[in-house]
Motif scaffolding. Structure first.
Motif, short mmCIF file in Angstrom:
data_model
loop_
_atom_site.label_atom_id
_atom_site.label_comp_id
_atom_site.label_asym_id
_atom_site.label_seq_id
_atom_site.Cartn_x
_atom_site.Cartn_y
_atom_site.Cartn_z
N SER A 3 -33.50 -30.07 38.27
CA SER A 3 -33.82 -28.66 38.42
C SER A 3 -35.18 -28.50 39.07
CB SER A 3 -33.80 -27.99 37.05
OG SER A 3 -34.20 -26.65 37.16
N GLU A 6 -35.07 -22.72 39.04
CA GLU A 6 -34.00 -22.35 38.11
C GLU A 6 -34.09 -20.88 37.74
OE1 GLU A 6 -31.92 -23.96 33.98
OE2 GLU A 6 -33.82 -24.83 34.67
N LYS A 8 -32.57 -18.21 35.05
CA LYS A 8 -31.92 -18.17 33.75
C LYS A 8 -31.68 -16.74 33.32
CE LYS A 8 -33.46 -22.52 31.62
NZ LYS A 8 -34.10 -23.10 30.42
N ASN A 9 -30.41 -16.36 33.24
CA ASN A 9 -29.99 -15.05 32.70
C ASN A 9 -30.70 -13.88 33.37
OD1 ASN A 9 -30.16 -16.96 29.83
ND2 ASN A 9 -28.20 -16.15 30.52
N ASP A 26 -26.67 -11.37 34.43
CA ASP A 26 -26.60 -12.75 33.91
C ASP A 26 -26.47 -13.79 35.03
OD1 ASP A 26 -26.82 -11.91 31.27
OD2 ASP A 26 -24.67 -11.61 31.09
N ASN A 28 -27.32 -17.14 36.55
CA ASN A 28 -27.80 -18.47 36.18
C ASN A 28 -27.56 -19.41 37.36
OD1 ASN A 28 -28.53 -18.50 33.11
ND2 ASN A 28 -26.65 -17.30 33.26
N GLN A 30 -29.22 -23.13 39.41
CA GLN A 30 -30.17 -24.22 39.60
C GLN A 30 -30.16 -24.62 41.07
OE1 GLN A 30 -28.88 -27.21 36.71
NE2 GLN A 30 -30.57 -26.64 35.39
N GLY A 63 -34.42 -12.30 31.68
CA GLY A 63 -34.27 -13.64 32.21
C GLY A 63 -35.57 -14.24 32.70
#
Length: 255
Positions: A3, A6, A8-9, A26, A28, A30, A63
């Motif tokens: 990663s 990244e 996230k959410n 949401d 997500n 990488q 997030g």
């Protein structure tokens, strides 16, 4: 996958006349170091919003954005954005002065002192990469749209950010120029150690450029699939494999 960057959410919404619109829900994702990732989807699916969140230009409501596992909350010269608009260059500066501006900003950010000669040499290097060295003394209004985008690309490279964020940068040029710019970008990406995150709604463009393709849908903006693109370089738009991947992506986005 290691990663590097990244998400996230990640979530984002906007208030409109018709009420609250969920732009992103949401997210997500990488992203690997030095990969070419394209975000592909219809207009209104939140592609540009997502890119601006990565750039630090706007805040997500929810997030986290991480780089090398460290939280990113603001913009920075490690992430350089290239837009679609022709008028993103400084109109009062020559082509080489536009590039020199980025060279000097990069040096200042790294606490490096460059002489005037070094600045010019670096600026000419990037202009040469986009095949516009002979236009160094021109002003933006003297250039065609495609040439302006080449200069803007050179300035983005000259800023020497680790991550290049590109928001449909070739969307305003004619078809032939667009293909030439795509070819140039593919070549530069293979030569430079850059991570590129590219936004488009053009499926063929995504197939030609990307290592991975993020498919998005709208209402709300969500990722529906991640597609690996293993077509070898140089890519041939007329090949069977190219068109098979194009048809696969087209079908997936229509469902």
């Amino acid at each position: 996958m290691s990663s590097y960057l990244e998400l996230k959410n990640i979530a984002k919404s906007f208030n409109t006349e018709k009420g609250k619109k969920i732009a992103l829900k949401d997210i997500n994702l990488q992203i690997k170091k030095n990969e070419f990732l394209t975000i592909l989807g219809p207009s209104g699916c939140g592609k540009s919003t997502l890119l601006k969140i990565i750039a630090g230009f706007i805040k997500s409501e929810k997030g986290k954005l991480l780089k090398n596992e460290q939280l990113i909350e603001d913009s920075g010269l490690d992430r350089i954005m290239l837009f679609q608009e022709f008028e993103q260059l400084f109109s009062w500066q020559t082509v080489i002065d536009n590039i020199s501006f980025a060279v000097k900003a990069s040096a200042k950010n790294k606490n490096i002192k460059l002489t005037k000669r070094q600045i010019k040499e670096k600026s000419l290097k990037y202009l040469n990469e986009v095949k516009l060295k002979s236009y160094q003394d021109y002003y933006p209004h003297q250039l065609s749209g495609g040439m302006k985008q080449r200069v803007a690309l050179a300035r983005t490279l000259a800023a020497e950010g680790e991550i290049m964020l590109m928001d449909e940068p070739f969307g305003s040029v004619d078809s032939q120029t667009r293909q030439e710019l795509q070819q140039l970008l593919a070549q530069l990406w293979q030569e430079e150690d850059k991570t590129i995150i590219f936004v488009t709604h053009d499926i063929r463009e995504a197939v030609f450029l990307s290592e991975r393709i993020v498919l998005m849908k709208n209402e709300p903006g969500e990722i529906i699939e991640l597609v690996d693109n293993k077509l070898p370089h140089p890519r041939k738009r007329s090949s069977r494999e190219f068109n098979q991947l194009f048809e696969q992506l087209q079908t997936r986005l229509q469902n």
